[in-house]
Design an enzyme around this catalytic site. Structure first.
Site, mmCIF file in Angstrom:
data_model
loop_
_atom_site.group_PDB
_atom_site.id
_atom_site.type_symbol
_atom_site.label_atom_id
_atom_site.label_comp_id
_atom_site.label_asym_id
_atom_site.label_seq_id
_atom_site.Cartn_x
_atom_site.Cartn_y
_atom_site.Cartn_z
ATOM 1 N N ASP A 1 15.766 -6.924 -5.613
ATOM 2 C CA ASP A 1 15.053 -6.981 -6.893
ATOM 3 C C ASP A 1 15.556 -5.878 -7.815
ATOM 4 O O ASP A 1 16.094 -4.862 -7.351
ATOM 5 C CB ASP A 1 13.553 -6.786 -6.676
ATOM 6 C CG ASP A 1 12.936 -7.924 -5.875
ATOM 7 O OD1 ASP A 1 13.540 -9.003 -5.829
ATOM 8 O OD2 ASP A 1 11.860 -7.703 -5.295
HETATM 9 N N1 URA Z 1 11.861 -7.894 -0.500
HETATM 10 C C1 URA Z 1 11.439 -7.722 -1.765
HETATM 11 O O1 URA Z 1 10.284 -7.960 -2.089
HETATM 12 N N2 URA Z 1 12.341 -7.281 -2.661
HETATM 13 C C2 URA Z 1 13.619 -6.967 -2.370
HETATM 14 O O2 URA Z 1 14.381 -6.548 -3.235
HETATM 15 C C3 URA Z 1 14.034 -7.154 -1.038
HETATM 16 C C4 URA Z 1 13.145 -7.617 -0.125
#
Ligand code: URA
Length: 244
Positions: free
Chosen positions: A103
């Site tokens: 993310d």
């Molecule tokens: N899980 C999440 O919620 N975000 C990420 O970036 C990776 C795993």
């Protein structure tokens, strides 16, 4: 063997049109001789290609480990946002991509390569490659969550459940704000945030520390990167990545 214009374009010397111009202008030498024909074939493994007297070395595959900082997106290009590829300044290849996504606000280990086979091995759901994250959450994480995450969690809704696979949760610090290490084998959308949401907790900070046999180099600050070592490439490419 490949065409000289393609060689130069693939190594990031310019677009196909631009490199053709450089060649016709006499800016390109192959083994010391000026070549003005963009279609001339070169041996990418033996010939020495120079543009403006600067060697453009060949790289078929490139592998970088990035400590992704928060605030950049895991994409190859984006019209508005800075991408992880913008951070890789020393790249030669133009066809690099991030292996999987983190993310925008997540930090940590991201592999960047143009090796599609390797990416497939690491990402294919059947391989169950372990991904380990350090997580800071708002809420008291206890044995209850360790047990629940170790079985399965519904990160969907009651009408449309979406179950996770068993995950390994280790509590490092339990309090109003807790710190944990969580290993998952899948990569569902916002998976970790949704796992904690399912137990009414909020992820405050998320960082990936490990993916299969590849560990984040702790000397890399967020935003820094380095090429993988030969040993690391062998480790992720040759072996079953789930083998420890
Ligand atoms: N899980 C999440 O919620 N975000 C990420 O970036 C990776 C795993």
């Amino acid at each position: 063997m490949l065409r000289l214009d393609r060689y130069l374009a693939e190594m990031g010397a310019g677009s196909r049109q631009e490199v053709k111009k450089y060649i016709r202008k006499g800016k390109v030498k192959v083994n010391g001789d000026t070549v003005r024909n963009p279609e001339q074939k070169v041996d990418e493994f033996r010939d020495r290609i120079c543009l403006d007297e600067k060697e453009i070395a060949y790289a078929s595959f490139e592998y970088f480990m990035l400590n992704k900082p928060a605030g950049v997106v895991s994409a190859t290009q984006d019209r508005r946002e800075k991408t992880v590829l913008d951070l890789i300044q020393s790249k030669k290849r133009k066809d690099l991509f991030p292996v999987g996504r983190l993310d925008k606000d997540t930090e940590g280990l991201l592999l960047i390569t143009n090796d599609g086979m390797l990416a497939h091995r690491l990402l294919s759901p059947g391989k169950h490659v372990d991904k380990t994250y350090f997580v800071r959450v708002q809420g008291r994480v206890t044995e209850k969550e360790v047990e629940l995450f170790g079985k399965r969690v519904n990160i969907g809704t009651s009408e449309k459940p979406e179950w996770t696979m068993p995950a390994e949760l280790t509590v490092l610090e339990s309090g109003e704000i807790s710190e944990v290490r969580l290993t998952i084998q899948e990569g569902k959308y916002h998976q970790i945030k949704r796992m904690f949401q399912a137990v009414d907790m909020k992820v405050l900070y998320l960082k990936r520390e490990r993916m299969g046999l590849l560990k984040l180099d702790l000397s890399l600050e967020p935003g820094q990167y380095r090429a993988l070592t030969q040993e690391e490439i062998q480790r992720v490419a040759d072996k079953d990545v789930t083998e420890y």
